[in-house]
Design an enzyme around this catalytic site. Structure first.
Site, PDB file in Angstrom:
ATOM      1  N   LYS A  22       0.841  -1.215   0.000  1.00  0.00           N
ATOM      2  CA  LYS A  22       0.000   0.000   0.000  1.00  0.00           C
ATOM      3  C   LYS A  22       0.870   1.257   0.000  1.00  0.00           C
ATOM      4  O   LYS A  22       0.619   2.193  -0.767  1.00  0.00           O
ATOM      5  CB  LYS A  22      -0.887  -0.022   1.251  1.00  0.00           C
ATOM      6  N   ASN A  23       1.895   1.272   0.851  1.00  0.00           N
ATOM      7  CA  ASN A  23       2.673   2.506   1.005  1.00  0.00           C
ATOM      8  C   ASN A  23       3.659   2.748  -0.140  1.00  0.00           C
ATOM      9  O   ASN A  23       4.285   3.801  -0.206  1.00  0.00           O
ATOM     10  CB  ASN A  23       3.398   2.521   2.349  1.00  0.00           C
ATOM     11  N   ARG A  92      -4.628  10.607   5.330  1.00  0.00           N
ATOM     12  CA  ARG A  92      -3.555  11.605   5.364  1.00  0.00           C
ATOM     13  C   ARG A  92      -2.655  11.521   4.138  1.00  0.00           C
ATOM     14  O   ARG A  92      -2.098  12.518   3.696  1.00  0.00           O
ATOM     15  CB  ARG A  92      -2.670  11.391   6.590  1.00  0.00           C
ATOM     16  N   CYS A 116      -3.869  12.726  14.035  1.00  0.00           N
ATOM     17  CA  CYS A 116      -4.499  11.423  13.841  1.00  0.00           C
ATOM     18  C   CYS A 116      -4.236  10.546  15.053  1.00  0.00           C
ATOM     19  O   CYS A 116      -3.556  10.963  15.989  1.00  0.00           O
ATOM     20  CB  CYS A 116      -4.038  10.770  12.546  1.00  0.00           C
ATOM     21  N   ARG A 121       1.559  14.423  13.749  1.00  0.00           N
ATOM     22  CA  ARG A 121       1.905  14.250  12.331  1.00  0.00           C
ATOM     23  C   ARG A 121       1.816  15.521  11.486  1.00  0.00           C
ATOM     24  O   ARG A 121       0.987  15.626  10.564  1.00  0.00           O
ATOM     25  CB  ARG A 121       1.066  13.115  11.720  1.00  0.00           C
ATOM     26  N   PRO A 122       2.678  16.489  11.765  1.00  0.00           N
ATOM     27  CA  PRO A 122       2.683  17.716  10.954  1.00  0.00           C
ATOM     28  C   PRO A 122       3.222  17.471   9.542  1.00  0.00           C
ATOM     29  O   PRO A 122       3.804  16.415   9.274  1.00  0.00           O
ATOM     30  CB  PRO A 122       3.628  18.640  11.729  1.00  0.00           C
ATOM     31  N   LEU A 125       7.651  19.844   7.124  1.00  0.00           N
ATOM     32  CA  LEU A 125       8.870  19.596   6.339  1.00  0.00           C
ATOM     33  C   LEU A 125       8.568  19.525   4.834  1.00  0.00           C
ATOM     34  O   LEU A 125       9.390  19.931   4.014  1.00  0.00           O
ATOM     35  CB  LEU A 125       9.559  18.311   6.812  1.00  0.00           C
ATOM     36  N   ASP A 307       5.674   0.527  11.920  1.00  0.00           N
ATOM     37  CA  ASP A 307       4.460  -0.147  11.450  1.00  0.00           C
ATOM     38  C   ASP A 307       4.388  -1.617  11.882  1.00  0.00           C
ATOM     39  O   ASP A 307       3.389  -2.283  11.627  1.00  0.00           O
ATOM     40  CB  ASP A 307       4.354  -0.057   9.914  1.00  0.00           C
ATOM     41  N   ARG A 399      -8.255  -0.625   5.495  1.00  0.00           N
ATOM     42  CA  ARG A 399      -7.472   0.425   4.830  1.00  0.00           C
ATOM     43  C   ARG A 399      -6.177  -0.134   4.247  1.00  0.00           C
ATOM     44  O   ARG A 399      -5.689   0.378   3.245  1.00  0.00           O
ATOM     45  CB  ARG A 399      -7.109   1.521   5.824  1.00  0.00           C
TER      46      ARG A 399
HETATM   47  C1  EPZ Z   1       4.676   6.974   6.488  1.00  0.00           C
HETATM   48  O1  EPZ Z   1       3.921   8.001   7.124  1.00  0.00           O
HETATM   49  C2  EPZ Z   1       3.762   5.788   6.351  1.00  0.00           C
HETATM   50  N1  EPZ Z   1       2.630   6.151   5.519  1.00  0.00           N
HETATM   51  C3  EPZ Z   1       3.319   5.315   7.734  1.00  0.00           C
HETATM   52  O2  EPZ Z   1       2.546   4.142   7.577  1.00  0.00           O
HETATM   53  C4  EPZ Z   1       4.554   4.987   8.572  1.00  0.00           C
HETATM   54  O3  EPZ Z   1       4.167   4.670   9.885  1.00  0.00           O
HETATM   55  C5  EPZ Z   1       5.513   6.179   8.594  1.00  0.00           C
HETATM   56  O4  EPZ Z   1       5.816   6.625   7.256  1.00  0.00           O
HETATM   57  C6  EPZ Z   1       6.835   5.882   9.288  1.00  0.00           C
HETATM   58  O5  EPZ Z   1       7.465   4.810   8.668  1.00  0.00           O
HETATM   59  C7  EPZ Z   1       2.739   6.099   4.194  1.00  0.00           C
HETATM   60  O6  EPZ Z   1       3.764   5.767   3.636  1.00  0.00           O
HETATM   61  C8  EPZ Z   1       1.527   6.435   3.407  1.00  0.00           C
HETATM   62  P1  EPZ Z   1       6.786  10.346   8.430  1.00  0.00           P
HETATM   63  P2  EPZ Z   1       4.445   9.510   7.119  1.00  0.00           P
HETATM   64  O7  EPZ Z   1       6.587  11.664   7.751  1.00  0.00           O
HETATM   65  O8  EPZ Z   1       5.213   9.749   5.886  1.00  0.00           O
HETATM   66  C9  EPZ Z   1       7.511  13.653  11.774  1.00  0.00           C
HETATM   67  C10 EPZ Z   1       0.715   2.700   8.001  1.00  0.00           C
HETATM   68  O9  EPZ Z   1       0.288   2.131   9.041  1.00  0.00           O
HETATM   69  N2  EPZ Z   1       7.260  14.663  10.728  1.00  0.00           N
HETATM   70  O10 EPZ Z   1       7.920   9.514   7.983  1.00  0.00           O
HETATM   71  O11 EPZ Z   1       3.291  10.380   7.410  1.00  0.00           O
HETATM   72  C11 EPZ Z   1       6.266  12.835  12.090  1.00  0.00           C
HETATM   73  O12 EPZ Z   1       5.390  13.501  12.957  1.00  0.00           O
HETATM   74  C12 EPZ Z   1       1.188   4.142   8.052  1.00  0.00           C
HETATM   75  O13 EPZ Z   1       0.734   2.180   6.889  1.00  0.00           O
HETATM   76  C13 EPZ Z   1       7.380  15.998  11.031  1.00  0.00           C
HETATM   77  O14 EPZ Z   1       7.687  16.384  12.167  1.00  0.00           O
HETATM   78  O15 EPZ Z   1       5.432   9.492   8.343  1.00  0.00           O
HETATM   79  C14 EPZ Z   1       6.855  11.569  12.657  1.00  0.00           C
HETATM   80  O16 EPZ Z   1       7.190  11.777  14.012  1.00  0.00           O
HETATM   81  C15 EPZ Z   1       0.867   4.842   9.318  1.00  0.00           C
HETATM   82  N3  EPZ Z   1       7.146  16.926  10.043  1.00  0.00           N
HETATM   83  C16 EPZ Z   1       8.158  11.411  11.857  1.00  0.00           C
HETATM   84  O17 EPZ Z   1       8.431  12.699  11.294  1.00  0.00           O
HETATM   85  C17 EPZ Z   1       6.808  16.555   8.771  1.00  0.00           C
HETATM   86  O18 EPZ Z   1       6.616  17.441   7.920  1.00  0.00           O
HETATM   87  C18 EPZ Z   1       8.078  10.382  10.726  1.00  0.00           C
HETATM   88  O19 EPZ Z   1       6.877  10.595   9.986  1.00  0.00           O
HETATM   89  C19 EPZ Z   1       6.693  15.197   8.473  1.00  0.00           C
HETATM   90  C20 EPZ Z   1       6.927  14.254   9.467  1.00  0.00           C
END
Ligand code: EPZ
Length: 420
Positions: A22-23, A92, A116, A121-122, A125, A307, A399
């Protein structure tokens, strides 16, 4: 609303085919916005998040056919670049259209995703990087309004934190930007790597694929042409079935899997006493004589995936000794703890660390799914528990897990999908 009713304890056996990731599929479908030619993608999982993204594409004016696991999509006639709240609030990952829409059309509006279940989850970046590429970003009425009338300009971007969808958005933006972008501290997840490989096959020059530093030479808004390709196997779905085998002391074979994407997961299963044999695209888990306690700290790839944290917590309830699980990526990804406690698990939660004492004979109960991976942990616990476990709110599971209950049933689990 449907729920899953599981009668345990279960013993599993046989073979299960792993679906496409999916991802990986979500960003690659978003990447088709960089093209004005039809494109065919195979091995797309039949899960709700994919259907949600396609609903968004329909609103944008995209034409597509999604049958079985093959998507043929044509984004030539996109006439709308607004991703509305009703869709973004349900998923998201809709934010993945931001980079490609802006890069190709020079403007777009994407509803700001809220917080969420697993954390704040901001997307700061993603936005900061696009600004560095010359975009003007405003937040208006709950929407990110992004414009770049002259197109995006390649830039050097240093991500303060490793972000998966943030990296993907900026990689897609850089692919159509003017000039060279250097992205530093980029995510190295296999899903990000596949996105780079497919963009590269479509003619974008990308150096450093699979490393934390990418150099991307943009096409200056010349749309891309994609050859047909297939989505990589879902490493998290695979890891979940490995845990299902481990927690039920069963031997299960996984097919259509990429063992090299699962090194951190299989290392922990070894530590817990299981044996895993991999050959080509299949893996066999041989159960432990007795599951042993383990320690986990989630990290970005190639570290242990967040995950898989919930599923390993379910496993830890059956492991002898004290297991320690630290969640380092998301501040609130422990919603499954109180549900596992309803089944009898002994878990002490302090800050971002859970300490478990095992093994505990879990007893079936009604439990509630809270997010995608937390839900699968409850199903795993239900397989190990004696008696009936009813897992409610399984729309979370739908999902991201294709045909979970059919696949488990084919392995011998006593599991039914019922209506409330
Ligand atoms: C991806 O989410 C995945 N989703 C998530 O899978 C997965 O848990 C996550 O990466 C971590 O591996 C998809 O690929 C669609 P991040 P993502 O941005 O990209 C912080 C599942 O169950 N951050 O890597 O949203 C954030 O808050 C899902 O399939 C900022 O601070 O995660 C977190 O603490 C859930 N500012 C960290 O970085 C930003 O602008 C990593 O989040 C972006 C992120």
């Amino acid at each position: 609303m449907d729920y899953l009713s599981i009668t345990g304890p279960s013993r599993l056996q046989g073979e299960v085919a792993i679906s496409g990731a999916k991802n990986a599929a979500l960003p690659l479908i978003a990447a088709t916005l960089l093209s004005d030619q039809p494109c065919t993608i195979e091995n797309i999982p039949q899960v709700a998040d994919i259907r949600t993204l396609l609903k968004l594409f329909e609103k944008l004016g995209s034409k597509f056919i999604f049958e079985e696991h093959t998507l043929t999509i044509d984004n030539e006639a996109i006439d709308n670049t607004i991703a509305t709240y009703d869709i973004v609030k349900t998923m998201r990952a809709s934010i993945l259209v931001l980079g490609p829409l802006l890069a190709r059309f020079g403007r777009c509006e994407v509803s700001l995703p809220g917080g969420c279940a697993i954390g704040q989850r901001p997307i700061d970046l993603h936005l900061k990087a696009l600004e560095q590429m010359g975009a003007l970003i405003e937040i208006k009425n709950g929407y990110v309004v992004a414009t770049a009338p002259e197109g995006l300009q390649g830039a050097q971007i240093i991500f303060d934190k490793v972000t998966v969808t943030g990296s993907e958005n900026i990689i897609m933006a850089a692919a159509l930007a003017r000039g060279k972008s250097v992205l530093i501290n980029v995510a190295k997840e296999p899903e990000v790597v596949q996105l780079c490989e497919i963009l590269s096959a479509a003619g974008v020059s990308i150096e450093g694929i699979g490393t934390g530093e990418l150099t991307i030479h943009g096409t200056d808004r010349t749309p891309l042409t994609f050859d047909p390709f297939a989505i990589i196997p879902d490493r998290i779905e695979a890891g979940t079935y490995l845990c299902a085998a481990a927690i039920t002391y069963s031997s299960v074979t996984l097919t259509n899997v990429r063992p090299d994407h699962l090194d951190a997961v299989t290392a922990k299963l070894h530590e817990a006493g299981c044996r895993i044999e991999s050959e080509g695209d299949s893996m066999v888990l041989y159960p432990a004589a007795r599951l042993k306690a383990f320690e986990i700290s989630t990290a970005e790839y190639p570290g242990f995936p967040t995950d898989m944290q919930a599923q390993f917590m379910a496993l830890a309830t059956q492991a002898e000794g004290v297991s320690i699980i630290e969640e380092r990526l998301f501040e609130n990804r422990f919603m499954h703890v109180s549900e596992l406690q309803r089944l009898g698990a002994s878990i002490h939660l302090k800050g971002n660390t859970a300490t478990l004492n095992g093994p505990i004979q879990l007893l079936g109960a009604d439990v509630m799914a809270t997010d995608l991976r937390a839900s699968s942990a409850l199903v795993l616990a239900g397989l190990a528990a004696s008696g009936v476990t009813n897992v409610h709110r399984i729309y979370h599971l739908d999902r991201g897990y294709e045909a979970l209950h059919e696949k488990l049933k084919s392995l011998g689990a006593k599991i039914e999908r019922l209506r409330e």
